[in-house]
Design a protein around this motif. Structure first.
Motif, PDB file in Angstrom:
ATOM      1  N   LEU A  68      -2.027  11.709  -2.326  1.00 61.88           N
ATOM      2  CA  LEU A  68      -2.874  10.443  -2.320  1.00 61.88           C
ATOM      3  C   LEU A  68      -2.184   9.367  -1.641  1.00 61.88           C
ATOM      4  O   LEU A  68      -2.769   8.120  -1.574  1.00 61.88           O
ATOM      5  CB  LEU A  68      -3.560  10.604  -3.282  1.00 61.88           C
ATOM      6  CG  LEU A  68      -4.831  11.303  -3.318  1.00 61.88           C
ATOM      7  CD1 LEU A  68      -5.969  11.028  -4.665  1.00 61.88           C
ATOM      8  CD2 LEU A  68      -5.837  11.232  -2.068  1.00 61.88           C
ATOM      9  N   HIS A  69      -0.762   9.382  -1.765  1.00 60.11           N
ATOM     10  CA  HIS A  69      -0.174   8.035  -1.764  1.00 60.11           C
ATOM     11  C   HIS A  69       1.508   8.226  -1.161  1.00 60.11           C
ATOM     12  O   HIS A  69       2.223   8.737  -2.066  1.00 60.11           O
ATOM     13  CB  HIS A  69      -0.173   7.283  -3.091  1.00 60.11           C
ATOM     14  CG  HIS A  69       0.328   6.153  -2.743  1.00 60.11           C
ATOM     15  ND1 HIS A  69      -0.162   4.978  -2.359  1.00 60.11           N
ATOM     16  CD2 HIS A  69       1.708   5.276  -3.263  1.00 60.11           C
ATOM     17  CE1 HIS A  69       0.667   3.770  -2.514  1.00 60.11           C
ATOM     18  NE2 HIS A  69       1.537   4.225  -3.030  1.00 60.11           N
ATOM     19  N   ILE A  70       1.968   7.914  -0.064  1.00 57.40           N
ATOM     20  CA  ILE A  70       3.082   8.171   0.436  1.00 57.40           C
ATOM     21  C   ILE A  70       3.635   6.938   1.352  1.00 57.40           C
ATOM     22  O   ILE A  70       2.496   6.587   2.062  1.00 57.40           O
ATOM     23  CB  ILE A  70       3.402   9.560   0.856  1.00 57.40           C
ATOM     24  CG1 ILE A  70       4.797   9.878   1.316  1.00 57.40           C
ATOM     25  CG2 ILE A  70       2.631   9.742   1.909  1.00 57.40           C
ATOM     26  CD1 ILE A  70       5.513  11.306   1.319  1.00 57.40           C
ATOM     27  N   HIS A  71       4.749   6.526   1.253  1.00 54.13           N
ATOM     28  CA  HIS A  71       5.046   5.498   2.353  1.00 54.13           C
ATOM     29  C   HIS A  71       5.872   6.049   3.402  1.00 54.13           C
ATOM     30  O   HIS A  71       7.161   6.143   3.066  1.00 54.13           O
ATOM     31  CB  HIS A  71       5.992   4.190   1.637  1.00 54.13           C
ATOM     32  CG  HIS A  71       4.917   3.499   0.479  1.00 54.13           C
ATOM     33  ND1 HIS A  71       4.388   2.297   0.795  1.00 54.13           N
ATOM     34  CD2 HIS A  71       4.634   3.694  -0.719  1.00 54.13           C
ATOM     35  CE1 HIS A  71       3.701   1.876  -0.156  1.00 54.13           C
ATOM     36  NE2 HIS A  71       3.805   2.854  -1.086  1.00 54.13           N
ATOM     37  N   ALA A  72       5.644   6.325   4.396  1.00 51.08           N
ATOM     38  CA  ALA A  72       6.305   7.032   5.613  1.00 51.08           C
ATOM     39  C   ALA A  72       7.554   6.187   5.991  1.00 51.08           C
ATOM     40  O   ALA A  72       8.743   6.732   5.939  1.00 51.08           O
ATOM     41  CB  ALA A  72       5.539   7.042   6.848  1.00 51.08           C
ATOM     42  N   SER A 225      -4.599   1.070  -1.702  1.00 53.98           N
ATOM     43  CA  SER A 225      -3.795  -0.230  -1.993  1.00 53.98           C
ATOM     44  C   SER A 225      -3.371   0.274  -3.313  1.00 53.98           C
ATOM     45  O   SER A 225      -2.969   1.420  -3.713  1.00 53.98           O
ATOM     46  CB  SER A 225      -4.756  -1.469  -2.358  1.00 53.98           C
ATOM     47  OG  SER A 225      -3.547  -2.646  -2.393  1.00 53.98           O
ATOM     48  N   HIS A 226      -2.525  -0.820  -3.802  1.00 53.18           N
ATOM     49  CA  HIS A 226      -1.901  -0.353  -5.440  1.00 53.18           C
ATOM     50  C   HIS A 226      -2.670  -1.214  -6.523  1.00 53.18           C
ATOM     51  O   HIS A 226      -3.067  -2.314  -6.057  1.00 53.18           O
ATOM     52  CB  HIS A 226      -0.347  -1.203  -5.360  1.00 53.18           C
ATOM     53  CG  HIS A 226       0.428  -0.407  -3.976  1.00 53.18           C
ATOM     54  ND1 HIS A 226       0.773  -0.721  -3.031  1.00 53.18           N
ATOM     55  CD2 HIS A 226       1.224   0.809  -4.283  1.00 53.18           C
ATOM     56  CE1 HIS A 226       1.445   0.085  -2.452  1.00 53.18           C
ATOM     57  NE2 HIS A 226       1.936   1.088  -3.162  1.00 53.18           N
ATOM     58  N   LEU A 227      -2.551  -0.857  -7.561  1.00 52.44           N
ATOM     59  CA  LEU A 227      -3.384  -1.189  -8.670  1.00 52.44           C
ATOM     60  C   LEU A 227      -2.415  -1.131  -9.824  1.00 52.44           C
ATOM     61  O   LEU A 227      -2.126  -0.133 -10.396  1.00 52.44           O
ATOM     62  CB  LEU A 227      -4.764  -0.582  -8.839  1.00 52.44           C
ATOM     63  CG  LEU A 227      -5.528  -1.127 -10.079  1.00 52.44           C
ATOM     64  CD1 LEU A 227      -5.961  -2.544  -9.796  1.00 52.44           C
ATOM     65  CD2 LEU A 227      -6.629  -0.197 -10.119  1.00 52.44           C
ATOM     66  N   ALA A 267      -3.333   3.441  -5.924  1.00 46.77           N
ATOM     67  CA  ALA A 267      -2.195   4.040  -6.405  1.00 46.77           C
ATOM     68  C   ALA A 267      -1.468   3.464  -7.724  1.00 46.77           C
ATOM     69  O   ALA A 267      -1.646   2.182  -8.045  1.00 46.77           O
ATOM     70  CB  ALA A 267      -0.982   3.793  -5.499  1.00 46.77           C
ATOM     71  N   HIS A 268      -1.329   4.188  -8.683  1.00 51.07           N
ATOM     72  CA  HIS A 268      -0.707   4.049  -9.917  1.00 51.07           C
ATOM     73  C   HIS A 268      -1.522   3.703 -11.109  1.00 51.07           C
ATOM     74  O   HIS A 268      -1.943   4.556 -11.937  1.00 51.07           O
ATOM     75  CB  HIS A 268       0.257   2.826  -9.949  1.00 51.07           C
ATOM     76  CG  HIS A 268       1.431   2.849  -8.895  1.00 51.07           C
ATOM     77  ND1 HIS A 268       2.282   4.039  -8.796  1.00 51.07           N
ATOM     78  CD2 HIS A 268       1.587   2.290  -7.547  1.00 51.07           C
ATOM     79  CE1 HIS A 268       3.183   4.192  -7.786  1.00 51.07           C
ATOM     80  NE2 HIS A 268       2.514   2.799  -7.204  1.00 51.07           N
ATOM     81  N   CYS A 269      -2.131   2.461 -11.392  1.00 54.53           N
ATOM     82  CA  CYS A 269      -2.998   2.580 -12.420  1.00 54.53           C
ATOM     83  C   CYS A 269      -2.295   2.885 -13.898  1.00 54.53           C
ATOM     84  O   CYS A 269      -2.968   3.518 -14.367  1.00 54.53           O
ATOM     85  CB  CYS A 269      -4.211   3.070 -12.317  1.00 54.53           C
ATOM     86  SG  CYS A 269      -5.772   2.374 -12.873  1.00 54.53           S
TER      87      CYS A 269
HETATM   88 FE    FE Z   1       3.329   2.788  -3.296  1.00 49.00          FE
END
Ligand code: FE
Ligand code: GUN
Length: 428
Positions: A68-72, A225-227, A267-269
């Motif tokens: 669900l969350h990856i930075h190419a 996004s990021h949280l 992402a994260h939380c």
């Molecule tokens: Fe990230």
């Protein structure tokens, strides 16, 4: 007459029914009609008696894994720069690396590596950050389309608090570039589509967020996004958005935090307030739990047991290069391990995650972000990975549950012998 493509795979089939239950059918059949699973059966039903069967013998057949969350653009430097926390890590390593993607030759080399590696692994669906650069983002989308996996890819938006060379010139320019990018990629691919990607609150001005909110509505886009990843980051957001009740509320006030028409993944939380958790639940926001990144950047441990108890939508993210490995199996075992530390060190009432729960998170939990993906129940899009666990099984002939546990903790790409995405065989 419409041609129907119907076939069955035979083998040891394992998939999640829900958070707590893995259905295991040994020597069973999964029937596939075009892109879709028709269900799992102990014997092949009469009406499909003539369907061709691929017999995978004693191999395991599981749903494709979902990242669900990856930075190419961070794939090339993964495994380095692990000595800093989030904000310094972004400024020192990540932003300079992402600035390189203004150069298409660099992007060509690095994105080829990323797409090739992803196609060899067990991931069949991914939600992907690119960079601010439109040409490189298009290149990434083309490469991911060729890899055969299903992906949502985001051109990143960032118009403040970022270095020259990466920061976009203005909110207007960032929004216009996004619209131009959307016109060139919407509907262009079968398996690759755009997702709106404000990087995080600190890198997007209020003006930009308002414009992106309008774009989300006009194009009906999903959003990532990021949280609440890191405590200094959260403090910064509360200074930037004194009018918000929480980090999540800041997104919500721009119409970017789930709800009826916004399929959002955050992402994260790691450090949510109780109000944030309630907003996530109410708005159906997906949480991408990224345990390896949270360890590498010393961000903390997300309270995933709480998320599951409250029935939030949760899946797993590798968050490369915060996470060094792109393996979702690795994310599964990491999620179990960090949950044990959380239980031991933080909250004795938060029981550690089980293998069943970790497998759920990496398949059906994240798969739901894509609609009907991550399971073999009737009506789900058919993504599968065939695993030969011969090299890790040992001589004691473990039962199916233990074989799956071994796969989660020990398998790598060498154990994957075939991959199916939306009913079609793909990759190496
Ligand atoms: Fe990230
Ligand atoms: N927050 C904003 N950008 C990033 C990023 O690239 N990685 C992680 N882990 N967190 C972020």
């Amino acid at each position: 007459m419409i041609m129907q493509n119907i076939y069955a795979l035979k083998g040891n089939i394992c998939y999640s029914k829900d958070q707590k239950t893995i259905e295991a059918v040994e020597n069973g059949y999964v029937v596939v009609e075009n892109e879709t699973s028709r269900g799992v059966f102990r014997t092949l039903p009469e009406k499909w008696a003539n369907a061709p069967v691929t017999d995978y013998g004693d191999k395991l057949i599981i749903p494709g894994l979902v990242d669900l969350h990856i930075h190419a653009p961070q794939y090339a430097f993964r495994g380095t720069g692990m000595d800093l926390e989030l904000l310094d890590w972004l400024n020192t390593y990540t932003f300079p690396e992402e600035a390189r993607y203004g150069d298409l030759e660099y992007a060509e080399l690095a994105y080829s590596l990323f797409a090739d590696d992803l196609s060899k692994g067990a991931t069949t669906r991914a939600v992907v950050f690119a960079t601010v650069h439109v040409p490189a983002t298009m290149l990434l989308m083309e490469k991911l389309e060729r890899s055969g996996i299903v992906s949502l890819v985001g051109k990143v938006n960032m118009d403040r608090s970022s270095p020259a060379g990466l920061q976009e010139e203005s909110a207007e320019r960032s929004a216009n570039d996004t619209i131009g990018w959307l016109h060139s990629c919407v509907g262009k691919f079968k398996n690759t589509s755009p997702i709106l990607t404000p990087r995080f609150i600190p890198s997007c001005s209020d003006d930009l967020m308002r414009r992106l909110g309008d774009i989300q509505k006009a194009f009906k886009l999903p959003l990532q996004s990021h949280l609440s990843e890191n405590q200094s980051e959260i403090e910064w957001v509360s200074e930037l958005c004194p009018w918000s009740m929480s980090y999540g509320d800041a997104y919500a006030q721009f119409g970017m935090f789930g709800g009826e028409n916004v399929n959002a993944v955050m992402a994260h939380c790691v450090w949510p307030t109780s109000g944030e958790i309630e907003l996530i639940r109410k708005n159906g926001v997906y949480v991408a739990h990224c345990p390896q990144s949270n360890m590498n950047l010393a961000s903390g441990i997300a309270p995933v047991r709480k998320f599951l108890e409250k029935n939030l939508n949760v899946g797993l993210g590798s968050d490369v290069a915060g996470g060094s490995s792109a393996s979702v199996f690795r994310a599964m075992s990491d999620s179990i391990q960090v949950s044990k530390l959380y239980w031991r060190l933080v909250d004795g009432d938060s029981a550690p995650l089980t293998v069943e729960e970790a497998f759920y998170l990496g398949t059906l939990g994240g798969g739901r972000f894509f609609g009907k993906a991550g399971s073999f129940d009737d009506g789900f899009e058919f993504d599968a990975v065939i695993i030969d666990d011969g090299s890790i099984i040992g001589p004691a002939k473990p039962n199916i549950h233990d074989r799956l546990s071994k796969v989660i903790y020990l398998s790598d790409d060498r154990n994957i012998i075939a991959k199916y995405v939306r009913g079609e065989i793909c990759g190496g």
